[in-house]
Scaffold this motif. Structure first.
Motif, PDB file in Angstrom:
ATOM      1  N   LYS A  18       0.833  -1.208   0.000  1.00 62.91           N
ATOM      2  CA  LYS A  18       0.000   0.000   0.000  1.00 62.91           C
ATOM      3  C   LYS A  18       0.867   1.256   0.000  1.00 62.91           C
ATOM      4  O   LYS A  18       0.514   2.263  -0.627  1.00 62.91           O
ATOM      5  N   LEU A  73       1.971   1.953  -3.500  1.00 63.20           N
ATOM      6  CA  LEU A  73       0.981   2.541  -4.410  1.00 63.20           C
ATOM      7  C   LEU A  73       1.216   4.037  -4.602  1.00 63.20           C
ATOM      8  O   LEU A  73       0.943   4.580  -5.668  1.00 63.20           O
ATOM      9  N   HIS A  74       1.734   4.698  -3.563  1.00 62.78           N
ATOM     10  CA  HIS A  74       1.957   6.149  -3.633  1.00 62.78           C
ATOM     11  C   HIS A  74       3.100   6.509  -4.583  1.00 62.78           C
ATOM     12  O   HIS A  74       3.273   7.682  -4.930  1.00 62.78           O
ATOM     13  N   TYR A  95       3.320   4.999  -7.538  1.00 60.20           N
ATOM     14  CA  TYR A  95       2.796   4.672  -8.870  1.00 60.20           C
ATOM     15  C   TYR A  95       2.762   5.913  -9.758  1.00 60.20           C
ATOM     16  O   TYR A  95       2.236   6.961  -9.372  1.00 60.20           O
ATOM     17  N   THR A 134       5.408   0.999 -11.588  1.00 62.23           N
ATOM     18  CA  THR A 134       4.222   1.378 -12.354  1.00 62.23           C
ATOM     19  C   THR A 134       3.838   0.284 -13.354  1.00 62.23           C
ATOM     20  O   THR A 134       2.663  -0.108 -13.448  1.00 62.23           O
ATOM     21  N   TRP A 157       2.439  -2.930 -11.484  1.00 63.40           N
ATOM     22  CA  TRP A 157       1.053  -2.813 -11.035  1.00 63.40           C
ATOM     23  C   TRP A 157       0.077  -2.833 -12.214  1.00 63.40           C
ATOM     24  O   TRP A 157      -0.999  -3.430 -12.132  1.00 63.40           O
ATOM     25  N   GLN A 199      -2.752  -5.800 -12.417  1.00 63.31           N
ATOM     26  CA  GLN A 199      -4.172  -5.458 -12.391  1.00 63.31           C
ATOM     27  C   GLN A 199      -4.881  -5.855 -13.681  1.00 63.31           C
ATOM     28  O   GLN A 199      -6.041  -6.278 -13.654  1.00 63.31           O
ATOM     29  N   CYS A 235      -7.927  -4.848  -8.564  1.00 59.44           N
ATOM     30  CA  CYS A 235      -7.644  -3.415  -8.401  1.00 59.44           C
ATOM     31  C   CYS A 235      -7.266  -3.117  -6.954  1.00 59.44           C
ATOM     32  O   CYS A 235      -8.021  -3.446  -6.033  1.00 59.44           O
ATOM     33  N   GLY A 236      -6.096  -2.527  -6.750  1.00 63.02           N
ATOM     34  CA  GLY A 236      -5.639  -2.187  -5.410  1.00 63.02           C
ATOM     35  C   GLY A 236      -5.101  -3.384  -4.652  1.00 63.02           C
ATOM     36  O   GLY A 236      -5.168  -4.519  -5.129  1.00 63.02           O
ATOM     37  N   ASP A 284      -8.090   1.641  -2.202  1.00 71.47           N
ATOM     38  CA  ASP A 284      -6.688   1.932  -1.855  1.00 71.47           C
ATOM     39  C   ASP A 284      -6.144   3.065  -2.727  1.00 71.47           C
ATOM     40  O   ASP A 284      -5.297   3.848  -2.288  1.00 71.47           O
ATOM     41  N   TRP A 285      -6.621   3.124  -3.957  1.00 70.17           N
ATOM     42  CA  TRP A 285      -6.135   4.150  -4.887  1.00 70.17           C
ATOM     43  C   TRP A 285      -6.701   5.536  -4.574  1.00 70.17           C
ATOM     44  O   TRP A 285      -6.129   6.543  -4.985  1.00 70.17           O
ATOM     45  N   VAL A 288      -4.230   7.491  -2.774  1.00 65.79           N
ATOM     46  CA  VAL A 288      -3.096   7.879  -3.626  1.00 65.79           C
ATOM     47  C   VAL A 288      -3.425   9.141  -4.416  1.00 65.79           C
ATOM     48  O   VAL A 288      -2.632  10.083  -4.482  1.00 65.79           O
TER      49      VAL A 288
END
Length: 205
Positions: free
Chosen positions: A108, A111-112, A114, A123, A126, A130, A136-137, A143-144, A147
């Motif tokens: 998680k 994700l920040h 990405y 990037t 992920w 997905q 997703c997430g 979760d996104w 972000v």
């Protein structure tokens, strides 16, 4: 013994070659962890291939020269690998819940990163996960939201891909959590992995 050592060295060369090719063509592909940025598929293959090559080389020279020192070194390195494999399996079995929790928290955080500069590997990884696993997430598509600070997801989360489709309604996104989806896939293929690991351990013994 010489044939076995030669086979190990050739196998190491092959793994090293794949690792180098992956590093050159895909960069840091599959680097999902911000805590361990060097833990990419390419780096793992390069390190593993190099180590196997060295062991195979020591075994080959030791067998050809009938050098006790080299053969002893070969045995010690092989024993260390075997013990490390055994320790990893035991620790994973004992602390699987804690590993799950830590892995999800770490992913998680990743994700920040990405879509940010210098994180093309994360990037791409992920996006592929997905798209291929239709998820997703990490634990949920929300979760996104943290972000982007908005009700938005990457375009790779969309049921039907199109530019900026991640800005549409949640009804157009994959709902499955990626962590659990990938985990289930790994468990379904655990038998094949287990057989491969058992065969490898038997050869080492």
């Amino acid at each position: 013994f010489l044939c076995f050592s030669l086979f190990s060295q050739l196998g190491g060369c092959g793994i090293l070659g794949v690792g180098i090719w992956l590093a050159v063509t895909q960069g840091n592909f599959a680097t999902l962890s911000p805590t361990f940025p060097s833990l990419s598929a390419a780096n793992l293959l390069i390190v593993t291939g190099t180590f196997i090559m060295v062991i195979g080389f020591v075994g080959c020279i030791g067998a050809i020269k009938e050098n006790k020192c080299l053969l002893l070194s070969f045995f010690i390195m092989l024993l260390i690998i075997f013990l490390l494999e055994l320790i990893v399996v035991i620790l994973f079995a004992l602390y699987s819940d804690k590993i799950d929790k830590y892995a999800q928290q770490d992913l998680k955080k990743g994700l920040h990163l990405y879509g940010t500069e210098g994180n093309i590997g994360l990037t791409n990884a992920w996006s592929i996960i997905q798209t291929d696993f239709r998820c997703c997430g990490v634990s949920n598509y929300t979760d996104w939201f943290e972000v982007y600070n908005a009700t938005r997801v990457p375009d790779s989360c969309c049921l039907e891909f199109s530019d900026n489709c991640g800005l549409h309604s949640p009804g157009t996104w994959w709902k499955a959590p990626c962590y659990e989806t990938v985990k289930v896939w790994l468990q379904e293929n655990l038998l094949a992995v287990g057989i491969f690991g058992l065969c490898t351990a038997m050869v080492q013994v």
